[in-house]
Design a protein around this motif. Structure first.
Motif, short mmCIF file in Angstrom:
data_model
loop_
_atom_site.label_atom_id
_atom_site.label_comp_id
_atom_site.label_asym_id
_atom_site.label_seq_id
_atom_site.Cartn_x
_atom_site.Cartn_y
_atom_site.Cartn_z
N GLY A 160 0.81 -1.22 0.00
CA GLY A 160 0.00 0.00 0.00
C GLY A 160 0.84 1.26 0.00
N ALA A 161 1.91 1.27 0.79
CA ALA A 161 2.79 2.44 0.82
C ALA A 161 3.46 2.64 -0.54
CB ALA A 161 3.83 2.27 1.92
N ALA A 162 3.83 1.54 -1.19
CA ALA A 162 4.49 1.65 -2.50
C ALA A 162 3.55 2.23 -3.54
CB ALA A 162 4.99 0.28 -2.94
N ILE A 163 2.29 1.79 -3.56
CA ILE A 163 1.36 2.32 -4.57
C ILE A 163 0.97 3.75 -4.23
CG2 ILE A 163 -0.96 1.73 -3.74
CD1 ILE A 163 0.50 0.96 -7.23
N ASP A 164 0.99 4.12 -2.95
CA ASP A 164 0.78 5.52 -2.58
C ASP A 164 1.86 6.41 -3.19
OD1 ASP A 164 -1.47 5.02 -1.07
OD2 ASP A 164 -0.51 5.31 0.89
N ARG A 165 3.10 5.91 -3.18
CA ARG A 165 4.20 6.70 -3.75
C ARG A 165 4.01 6.88 -5.26
NH1 ARG A 165 7.11 3.27 -0.16
NH2 ARG A 165 7.96 2.00 -1.88
N VAL A 166 3.40 5.90 -5.90
CA VAL A 166 3.13 6.03 -7.34
C VAL A 166 2.05 7.07 -7.56
CG1 VAL A 166 2.37 4.85 -9.42
CG2 VAL A 166 3.83 3.65 -7.78
N HIS A 167 0.96 7.01 -6.79
CA HIS A 167 -0.11 8.00 -6.95
C HIS A 167 0.40 9.42 -6.72
CE1 HIS A 167 -3.96 6.32 -8.04
NE2 HIS A 167 -3.80 5.30 -7.21
N ALA A 168 1.36 9.57 -5.84
CA ALA A 168 1.91 10.91 -5.59
C ALA A 168 2.58 11.48 -6.84
CB ALA A 168 2.91 10.85 -4.43
N GLN A 169 3.00 10.61 -7.75
CA GLN A 169 3.66 11.06 -8.98
C GLN A 169 2.68 11.31 -10.13
OE1 GLN A 169 7.14 8.52 -10.01
NE2 GLN A 169 6.87 7.59 -7.99
N VAL A 170 1.47 10.78 -10.02
CA VAL A 170 0.54 10.81 -11.15
C VAL A 170 0.22 12.21 -11.65
CG1 VAL A 170 -1.85 10.28 -11.82
CG2 VAL A 170 -0.45 8.53 -10.70
N PRO A 171 0.01 13.22 -10.80
CA PRO A 171 -0.31 14.54 -11.34
C PRO A 171 0.71 15.03 -12.37
CG PRO A 171 -0.73 14.52 -8.99
CD PRO A 171 -0.06 13.22 -9.31
N GLY A 172 1.97 14.68 -12.19
CA GLY A 172 3.00 15.10 -13.15
C GLY A 172 2.87 14.44 -14.50
N PHE A 173 2.12 13.32 -14.57
CA PHE A 173 1.93 12.63 -15.84
C PHE A 173 0.71 13.13 -16.62
CE2 PHE A 173 3.56 8.71 -13.28
CZ PHE A 173 4.86 9.19 -13.35
N LEU A 174 -0.19 13.83 -15.93
CA LEU A 174 -1.48 14.19 -16.52
C LEU A 174 -1.42 15.55 -17.21
CD1 LEU A 174 -3.85 12.95 -13.65
CD2 LEU A 174 -3.25 11.76 -15.77
N LEU A 175 -0.84 15.58 -18.37
CA LEU A 175 -0.70 16.82 -19.13
C LEU A 175 -1.61 16.80 -20.36
CD1 LEU A 175 3.20 17.13 -19.07
CD2 LEU A 175 1.53 18.15 -17.50
N PRO A 176 -2.36 17.86 -20.61
CA PRO A 176 -3.19 17.91 -21.81
C PRO A 176 -2.37 17.60 -23.06
CG PRO A 176 -3.70 19.76 -20.37
CD PRO A 176 -2.49 19.09 -19.80
N GLY A 177 -2.96 16.82 -23.95
CA GLY A 177 -2.28 16.43 -25.17
C GLY A 177 -1.63 15.07 -25.10
N ARG A 178 -1.34 14.59 -23.89
CA ARG A 178 -0.81 13.24 -23.74
C ARG A 178 -1.97 12.25 -23.80
NH1 ARG A 178 2.77 11.51 -19.30
NH2 ARG A 178 3.96 10.55 -20.99
N THR A 179 -1.69 11.04 -24.25
CA THR A 179 -2.75 10.03 -24.30
C THR A 179 -2.82 9.25 -23.00
OG1 THR A 179 -1.34 8.26 -25.16
CG2 THR A 179 -2.34 9.77 -26.79
N GLU A 180 -3.96 8.59 -22.80
CA GLU A 180 -4.08 7.70 -21.64
C GLU A 180 -2.97 6.65 -21.67
OE1 GLU A 180 -8.99 7.82 -21.28
OE2 GLU A 180 -7.96 6.06 -22.10
N ALA A 181 -2.64 6.15 -22.85
CA ALA A 181 -1.58 5.14 -22.98
C ALA A 181 -0.23 5.71 -22.56
CB ALA A 181 -1.52 4.61 -24.41
N ASP A 182 0.03 6.97 -22.90
CA ASP A 182 1.28 7.62 -22.47
C ASP A 182 1.36 7.64 -20.95
OD1 ASP A 182 2.02 8.21 -25.11
OD2 ASP A 182 1.08 10.20 -25.05
N VAL A 183 0.27 8.03 -20.32
CA VAL A 183 0.23 8.11 -18.86
C VAL A 183 0.41 6.72 -18.25
CG1 VAL A 183 -1.21 8.70 -16.86
CG2 VAL A 183 -1.21 10.18 -18.89
N ALA A 184 -0.27 5.73 -18.83
CA ALA A 184 -0.18 4.36 -18.32
C ALA A 184 1.27 3.85 -18.39
CB ALA A 184 -1.10 3.44 -19.09
N ALA A 185 1.99 4.20 -19.45
CA ALA A 185 3.38 3.77 -19.57
C ALA A 185 4.24 4.37 -18.47
CB ALA A 185 3.92 4.16 -20.95
N ASP A 186 4.02 5.65 -18.15
CA ASP A 186 4.76 6.29 -17.06
C ASP A 186 4.43 5.63 -15.72
OD1 ASP A 186 6.03 8.08 -18.72
OD2 ASP A 186 4.57 9.69 -18.39
N ILE A 187 3.15 5.33 -15.53
CA ILE A 187 2.73 4.70 -14.27
C ILE A 187 3.35 3.31 -14.14
CG2 ILE A 187 0.74 3.73 -13.05
CD1 ILE A 187 -0.91 6.10 -14.10
#
Length: 376
Positions: A160-187
């Motif tokens: 749970g702590a490990a996946i929390d650390r991933v969620h903390a990074q997600v806002p940096g991946f969510l940029l307009p113009g990027r695809t869902e697949a792009d975001v999924a690859a970063d995640i």
């Protein structure tokens, strides 16, 4: 990746408990082929092939594992040797099913249970020798696997702590113009970088795709104003899974979206607050559903409130209407109400909780607010 397992005494206690449960159920014993039950009992990650591998656990007497000589190396990562389990290997031309029956006490053993993951390829020859189709071991093993021991709870907390650390990074991946697949690859990269052994699943549902609870990801480009559901998880050594969902807004959300999300947040909080020993699984489901219904959002919640988790991402107990199972300390499951508006947007909040003696321990601690990702 370094493969790990629990200490030998953990598996010894599980084998003893499983044998006792089999005896209490009036069974001669259990036959466990590769899968989560085998991994739970002895830490083995052996796979099922056309050649039979099976742990034979008599209700009374010592356990035996029947294994093809070709697969002996697969047992090295398990606790079989330290546990003193008899290893009976076989080669092509021998009958491993006869070995299993003899390890149970001989022909005529008619009160035997098998794991629910046993392939028909192996079940049918066993049934022929036993003279009866075995019953499923699910009822014998379900309570053992539902009630997590301290080692399992510690593993779930680390996941749970490990996946929390991933969620903390997600806002940096969510940029307009990027695809869902792009975001999924970063995640996916972040999940492994934060200590998971692999990625089990990634959902990135933006805009109308967020209204599909089991959407995965697509080539849709993110846009300003999108609400994005991100549901992610995977196994963390020694194989216990994370599973957490947070919802994000690219830019400030529409006021009505914010209002409905606030109701969802209250629903999730109410369900977690209701968790304690003695409460039924369906009462937890109702705690979330009642909050949404009071605000006219009952029809927007289209799935159960939660599922158990451990070696498998989805296992018992299921937090759903009609399940009158009473919670006990040590049970672990998700609490994940959601609201979905087809063609528009969706939202979900999910934590994994462990039932304690007087309430619930959440293994996820990222904020539950709708996370606003600044744009411009």
């Amino acid at each position: 990746m370094t493969v790990s397992r629990f200490s030998t005494d953990v598996y010894a206690q599980r084998l003893s408990a499983a044998a006792s449960a089999a005896a209490d159920a009036g069974l001669a014993g259990l036959i466990i082929t590769p899968g989560y039950d085998l991994r739970y009992l002895v830490g083995s990650r052996a796979q099922t092939f056309e050649r039979l591998t099976a742990l034979v656990l008599p209700a009374t007497g010592a356990p035996t594992i029947v294994v093809p000589r070709l697969e002996l190396a697969a047992l090295r990562e398990s606790a079989v040797t330290e546990l003193g389990v008899t290893v009976q290997d076989w080669v092509d031309g021998q009958n491993p099913y006869q070995m299993v029956v003899e390890a149970l006490g001989g022909a005529g053993v008619t009160t035997t249970a098998v794991t629910d993951s046993m392939p028909a390829l192996h079940l049918l020859p066993l049934a022929d020798l036993l003279g009866v189709v075995p019953v499923l071991a699910t009822d014998v093993l379900r309570r053992l696997r539902m009630i997590k021991d301290p080692a399992e709870i510690d593993a779930l907390r680390k996941a749970g702590a490990a996946i929390d650390r991933v969620h903390a990074q997600v806002p940096g991946f969510l940029l307009p113009g990027r695809t869902e697949a792009d975001v999924a690859a970063d995640i996916a990269e972040a999940i492994v970088a934060e200590g998971h052994s692999e990625v089990a699943f990634i959902i990135v549902g933006s805009g109308p795709n967020g209204a599909d609870p089991h959407h995965e990801c697509s080539d849709r480009e993110l846009r300003a104003g999108d609400i994005v559901v991100v549901d992610i998880g995977g196994p963390y050594e020694p194989g216990y899974n994370s599973d957490s969902t947070r919802t994000y807004s690219i830019g400030e959300p529409d006021p009505e979206v914010a209002r409905r999300y606030a109701v969802l947040q209250r629903a999730q909080q109410a369900a977690v607050a209701a968790v304690r020993p003695g409460v039924t699984a369906e009462q937890i489901d109702a705690a979330a559903r009642d909050v949404l219904a009071a605000e006219g959002l009952a029809e927007a919640f289209v799935h159960r409130t939660g599922h158990g988790i451990g070696l498998s991402v989805h296992e018992e107990p299921y937090i759903v209407a009609g399940n009158d199972l009473r919670l006990e300390a040590g049970m672990a499951f998700s609490v994940e109400p959601g609201v979905y508006f087809p063609g528009q947007w969706g939202a979900r909040i999910e934590d994994i909780v462990v039932v304690t003696e007087d309430g619930a321990l959440s293994v996820n601690n990222q904020p539950h607010d709708l996370v606003v990702v600044p744009i411009g």
